[in-house]
Design a protein around this motif. Structure first.
Motif, mmCIF file in Angstrom:
data_model
loop_
_atom_site.group_PDB
_atom_site.id
_atom_site.type_symbol
_atom_site.label_atom_id
_atom_site.label_comp_id
_atom_site.label_asym_id
_atom_site.label_seq_id
_atom_site.Cartn_x
_atom_site.Cartn_y
_atom_site.Cartn_z
ATOM 1 N N LYS A 294 0.843 -1.207 0.000
ATOM 2 C CA LYS A 294 0.000 0.000 0.000
ATOM 3 C C LYS A 294 0.885 1.266 0.000
ATOM 4 N N LEU A 295 1.861 1.198 0.880
ATOM 5 C CA LEU A 295 2.770 2.327 1.033
ATOM 6 C C LEU A 295 3.484 2.616 -0.282
ATOM 7 N N PHE A 296 3.996 1.547 -0.889
ATOM 8 C CA PHE A 296 4.724 1.624 -2.148
ATOM 9 C C PHE A 296 3.847 2.215 -3.251
ATOM 10 N N GLU A 297 2.626 1.703 -3.287
ATOM 11 C CA GLU A 297 1.686 2.158 -4.319
ATOM 12 C C GLU A 297 1.425 3.642 -4.219
ATOM 13 N N ASN A 298 1.320 4.137 -2.977
ATOM 14 C CA ASN A 298 0.851 5.515 -2.797
ATOM 15 C C ASN A 298 1.954 6.529 -2.500
ATOM 16 N N LEU A 299 3.192 6.058 -2.617
ATOM 17 C CA LEU A 299 4.288 7.017 -2.413
ATOM 18 C C LEU A 299 4.131 8.178 -3.393
ATOM 19 N N SER A 300 4.433 9.399 -2.901
ATOM 20 C CA SER A 300 4.285 10.523 -3.834
ATOM 21 C C SER A 300 5.434 10.565 -4.824
ATOM 22 N N CYS A 301 6.588 10.005 -4.466
ATOM 23 C CA CYS A 301 7.639 9.928 -5.468
ATOM 24 C C CYS A 301 7.481 8.617 -6.241
ATOM 25 N N GLY A 302 8.019 8.641 -7.440
ATOM 26 C CA GLY A 302 7.913 7.436 -8.254
ATOM 27 C C GLY A 302 8.883 6.374 -7.747
ATOM 28 N N ALA A 303 8.488 5.135 -7.874
ATOM 29 C CA ALA A 303 9.405 4.066 -7.470
ATOM 30 C C ALA A 303 9.211 2.896 -8.407
ATOM 31 N N LEU A 304 10.318 2.308 -8.846
ATOM 32 C CA LEU A 304 10.169 1.087 -9.637
ATOM 33 C C LEU A 304 11.333 0.153 -9.362
ATOM 34 N N PHE A 305 11.055 -1.074 -9.580
ATOM 35 C CA PHE A 305 12.049 -2.081 -9.211
ATOM 36 C C PHE A 305 12.436 -2.909 -10.430
ATOM 37 N N HIS A 306 13.764 -2.866 -10.726
ATOM 38 C CA HIS A 306 14.286 -3.699 -11.795
ATOM 39 C C HIS A 306 14.864 -4.967 -11.204
ATOM 40 N N THR A 307 14.517 -6.069 -11.812
ATOM 41 C CA THR A 307 15.134 -7.322 -11.365
ATOM 42 C C THR A 307 16.503 -7.448 -12.019
ATOM 43 N N VAL A 308 17.311 -8.396 -11.539
ATOM 44 C CA VAL A 308 18.662 -8.554 -12.090
ATOM 45 C C VAL A 308 18.660 -8.835 -13.584
ATOM 46 N N ASP A 309 17.560 -9.403 -14.091
ATOM 47 C CA ASP A 309 17.564 -9.621 -15.541
ATOM 48 C C ASP A 309 17.104 -8.380 -16.310
ATOM 49 N N GLY A 310 16.949 -7.248 -15.629
ATOM 50 C CA GLY A 310 16.694 -5.978 -16.320
ATOM 51 C C GLY A 310 15.232 -5.685 -16.541
ATOM 52 N N GLU A 311 14.380 -6.520 -16.024
ATOM 53 C CA GLU A 311 12.960 -6.249 -16.240
ATOM 54 C C GLU A 311 12.390 -5.443 -15.091
ATOM 55 N N VAL A 312 11.450 -4.581 -15.422
ATOM 56 C CA VAL A 312 10.778 -3.826 -14.361
ATOM 57 C C VAL A 312 9.786 -4.749 -13.719
ATOM 58 N N GLU A 313 10.040 -5.055 -12.509
ATOM 59 C CA GLU A 313 9.171 -6.026 -11.862
ATOM 60 C C GLU A 313 7.951 -5.343 -11.280
ATOM 61 N N ILE A 314 8.197 -4.140 -10.794
ATOM 62 C CA ILE A 314 7.081 -3.427 -10.173
ATOM 63 C C ILE A 314 7.304 -1.921 -10.297
ATOM 64 N N ALA A 315 6.221 -1.192 -10.540
ATOM 65 C CA ALA A 315 6.293 0.283 -10.588
ATOM 66 C C ALA A 315 5.073 0.844 -9.898
ATOM 67 N N ASN A 316 5.231 1.864 -9.102
ATOM 68 C CA ASN A 316 4.029 2.418 -8.456
ATOM 69 C C ASN A 316 3.356 3.437 -9.382
ATOM 70 N N LYS A 317 2.212 3.964 -8.918
ATOM 71 C CA LYS A 317 1.404 4.847 -9.773
ATOM 72 C C LYS A 317 2.176 6.112 -10.129
ATOM 73 N N ALA A 318 2.857 6.624 -9.091
ATOM 74 C CA ALA A 318 3.585 7.874 -9.318
ATOM 75 C C ALA A 318 4.657 7.684 -10.379
ATOM 76 N N ALA A 319 5.332 6.545 -10.366
ATOM 77 C CA ALA A 319 6.390 6.282 -11.352
ATOM 78 C C ALA A 319 5.814 6.268 -12.755
ATOM 79 N N VAL A 320 4.664 5.607 -12.889
ATOM 80 C CA VAL A 320 4.025 5.528 -14.204
ATOM 81 C C VAL A 320 3.702 6.928 -14.703
ATOM 82 N N LYS A 321 3.185 7.710 -13.756
ATOM 83 C CA LYS A 321 2.764 9.059 -14.124
ATOM 84 C C LYS A 321 3.985 9.932 -14.458
#
Ligand code: C2E
Ligand code: CA
Ligand code: CA
Length: 719
Positions: free
Chosen positions: A30-57
């Motif tokens: 929940k916290l990750f999703e609603n962070l006001s700053c963008g956040a995204l996580f790349h896995t070691v194989d270079g793929e974006v595993e997760i991005a929150n709403k702010a990051a997308v925006k």
């Protein structure tokens, strides 16, 4: 899954997948999703595993990025911090993945489809397995710094402009950290003190080497004031530059306070005010100095005079104000032109300056008037000796460039502090009055001020006003006195003499008001009235058939000095239909002595027109006879003073006899004035005098009575 670091995700295949292994707790998610700053996580194989709403925006990723199978690479439009276009593969998470090193503060710009650009700051944190060695991926946090960057750009622009302005205006900035006793200068400050570019010298030693020793306390005072809590202060001071020049600087300082209100730091600007200061000095000099002679001018003289007065008052001292005026200087300007007049003035200064004591202040008060302050309780004899010395050096002829020689006479007036006046204006005024008295009493002399002069001046001013009114209200009359041919005892002519009976019926003597009319300029109008009235009267008498040969009018030297005189006279002659041969102009002997520079031409013009010239009051002017011939004189009127006691005074007899011998051999007619007794007439007749005038033959009387008594005409109307 591609292995790192060799393997890069292919742009079109970068997918974002929603994954729940990384964020296992619902809370964190929940916290990750609603962070006001963008956040995204790349896995070691270079793929974006997760991005929150702010990051997308913030990254401007498509809405369905959070679902599977959305390609980031295709929609990626970005530039790096320098504005160079940037591929998705350059996204800072990838280098971190490759090197295993976290990176902070990576800046990139994202372009929207609309063309606007947002700036992002990205921090990439490499996350490890619990063994702290094996990376599991990179967590990127993204902050929109567009606004911050815009503000920074604005700040940069303003700063650039400021520096440009500071450079252009040569403004240096200093910063004083009071507690640390540290003064910091920018480069421009060093430049202002003559140390362009870098110098190894400290601020302190530059300051000590350059600030003028006389101004140091003043500058130090500003710093002290700031330290003691003053919030604003300024100072102006001179610095002696290493190249030997002097520069004037102005400093404006401002104290900066902490929360308790204590000034702990001060900042200030210094700038170059040399031009301004020098301009002011020049102006001041101009205001105090006479441009032509470089002497102090009247303003400076009064300024100094006031200082001397203050000093003398304290010390009970006396001093003398000396005013000197060149006689007839105007004639030099009129005849030879202003450049010659100017060089004469400079020569006067050259001659007088060596005579001055160091304590004398010599000043040019106006055109041809000079003032000298003689301080230190000078004695009367001392001042008079000095005045005579001045007259002596100025008595020497002035040789001018045209080859002509000019003779100059000076009139000097002196007044004494505190006896004659106690303030500057009155001191100069009294010295001036004395100087004018010098001028009046035959030029080239010196006069001390006397209280009676002020009374006389007041009388003169009152008289001046009365005279103007009298002229307007026709209070003047002409009287006529007969002139007798001693051979035939016939009345051959008459002298017109002006009379003034004022409103109260009081008779005012011409001896009193003519001189006033002369000094106030009314003499021209008055003289024209006399001439018109006398000529008109003579013409009337002629018409009714009189034997009178001429009418004699008195002409003031002031009238004669006017270039219009002969012209005006001719006009009156034409108007009154009289012949110039019937007019005698009486000019006092003193007039010739003044050697007014246009006298020659004026008199020859009059003689050419046919007027007769008579020298009035002859014998009182102590002059040579040489000018008589030069000026076409017809008649010599021997002054009354030689006749008064002629019966008993042998000296008078001898003088009159000598004058008669000289003048008759030169071919002049002679006339004695003031004959009151038959004996006087007998004596002068014996010496060969041709004509006489005086109470013995008749007093000056009104025209009607004159006609009745001497022409034998009464009530006869003109033909
Ligand atoms: P002045 O030209 O020498 O005139 C002669 C003066 O002597 C006249 O005085 C006249 O009245 C006076 N006088 C004539 N005979 C005798 C005499 O036998 N005994 C005595 N004691 N005095 C005699 P006045 O009219 O008072 O004029 C004084 C002076 O004022 C004149 O001296 C002349 O310089 C001046 N003045 C008079 N009228 C005019 C004028 O219209 N224009 C100018 N510029 N000056 C004038
Ligand atoms: Ca006369
Ligand atoms: Ca006379």
């Amino acid at each position: 899954m591609a292995s790192l670091p060799q393997h890069h995700p292919k742009r079109e295949q970068v997918m974002v997948r929603h994954h729940d292994t990384f964020l296992h707790s619902a809370f964190l998610q929940k916290l990750f999703e609603n962070l006001s700053c963008g956040a995204l996580f790349h896995t070691v194989d270079g793929e974006v595993e997760i991005a929150n709403k702010a990051a997308v925006k913030i990254l401007g990723l498509p809405e369905d990025t959070l679902q599977d199978k959305v390609s980031i690479g295709e929609s990626w439009q970005a530039v790096d911090g320098l504005g160079e276009s940037m591929r998705w593969e350059d996204f800072p998470a990838f280098p971190s993945l490759q090197s295993g090193i976290s990176r902070q503060g990576f800046v990139l710009g994202i372009d929207s489809i609309k063309g606007s650009r947002r700036w992002l700051r990205i921090d990439c944190e490499v996350l490890f397995e619990e063994d702290s060695k094996t990376p599991v991926g990179v967590l990127s946090t993204i902050v929109d710094i567009s606004l911050e960057r815009k503000i920074q750009e604005e700040i940069n622009k303003v700063t650039d402009r400021l520096h440009l302005a500071l450079d252009g205006a040569h403004i240096g900035i200093w910063d004083w950290y009071i507690d640390e006793q540290k003064m910091v200068w920018d480069d421009r400050m060093y430049g202002l003190y003559g140390f362009e570019g870098k110098t190894h010298l400290s601020v302190r030693s530059v300051w000590e080497r350059t600030v003028d020793s006389e101004d140091r306390d003043k500058v130090q005072q500003v710093l002290d004031n700031l330290r003691e809590g003053k919030l604003y202060d300024t100072a102006e001071f001179s610095v002696n530059l290493p190249d030997g020049k002097t520069r004037h600087l102005r400093s404006q300082a401002r104290g900066i306070t902490d929360e308790s209100g204590r000034v702990y730091r001060a900042v200030g600007i210094n700038w170059d005010v040399t031009k301004e200061v020098e301009g002011q000095r020049r102006l001041q000099q101009m205001a105090f100095q006479d441009e032509l002679t470089q002497l102090p001018n009247r303003v400076a003289f009064n300024f100094e005079l006031n200082k001397v007065i203050a000093r003398s008052r304290k010390n009970n001292a006396s001093f003398v104000v000396f005013v000197m005026d060149l006689d007839n200087f105007k004639d030099i300007n009129d005849s030879f032109g202003h450049p010659t007049g100017d060089s004469v003035l400079c020569e006067v200064v050259n001659r007088v300056t060596p005579l001055l004591d160091a304590s004398y202040l010599f000043s040019r008060l106006s055109g041809d008037e000079f003032g000298i302050l003689i301080t230190g309780n000078p004695r009367v004899e001392e001042c008079e000796k000095f005045a005579l010395e001045i007259q002596k050096v100025l008595d020497e002829p002035f040789y001018i460039s045209s080859g002509a020689t000019i003779n100059i006479k000076t009139s000097i007036g002196l007044s004494c502090y505190p006896n004659d006046a106690e303030d500057a204006i009155d001191l100069v005024k009294t010295a001036d009055l004395a100087m004018y008295r010098s001028k009046d009493s035959g030029r080239d002399c010196l006069t001390w001020y006397d209280k009676e002069m002020a009374v006389a001046l007041k009388r003169k001013v009152t008289m001046e006003n009365k005279l103007r009114e009298a002229l307007r209200d026709e209070e003047f009359q002409l009287y006529y006195q007969p002139i007798i041919d001693l051979k035939t005892l016939q009345v051959v002519g008459c002298e017109a003499l002006i009379r003034w009976i004022d409103k109260e019926g009081k008779f005012i003597s011409p001896a009193e008001f003519i001189s006033v009319a002369e000094t106030c300029g009314l003499i021209y109008e008055l003289g024209a009235w006399v001439n018109y009235t006398a000529f008109k009267q003579f013409q009337l008498w002629q018409v009714i058939n009189s034997d009178l040969e001429y009418v004699s009018v008195n002409v003031s030297p002031h009238q004669l000095a006017s270039p219009r005189f002969s012209c005006d006279l001719r006009e009156i002659v034409e108007k009154t239909r009289i012949n110039p041969g019937n007019v005698q102009l009486e000019i006092t002997e003193g007039t010739f002595l003044q050697e007014s520079l246009n006298m020659d031409s004026q008199l020859s013009k009059l003689a050419e027109q046919g007027f007769h010239l008579a020298i009035d009051d002859f014998g009182t002017g102590y002059s040579s006879l040489s000018y008589l011939k030069r000026f076409n004189v017809d008649v010599i009127k021997i002054d009354k003073s030689f006749i008064d006691d002629i019966e008993v005074d042998q000296a008078d007899k001898d003088i009159v006899k000598a004058i008669m011998a000289m003048t008759s051999s030169l071919g002049f007619k002679t006339l004695v004035e003031g004959v009151e007794r038959a004996e006087q007439a007998e004596i002068v007749k014996e010496y060969g005098c041709g004509f006489a005038q005086g109470y013995y033959y008749g007093r000056p009387i009104q025209a009607e009575e004159f006609a009745e008594t001497f022409i034998g005409i009464k009530d006869k109307k003109p033909r």
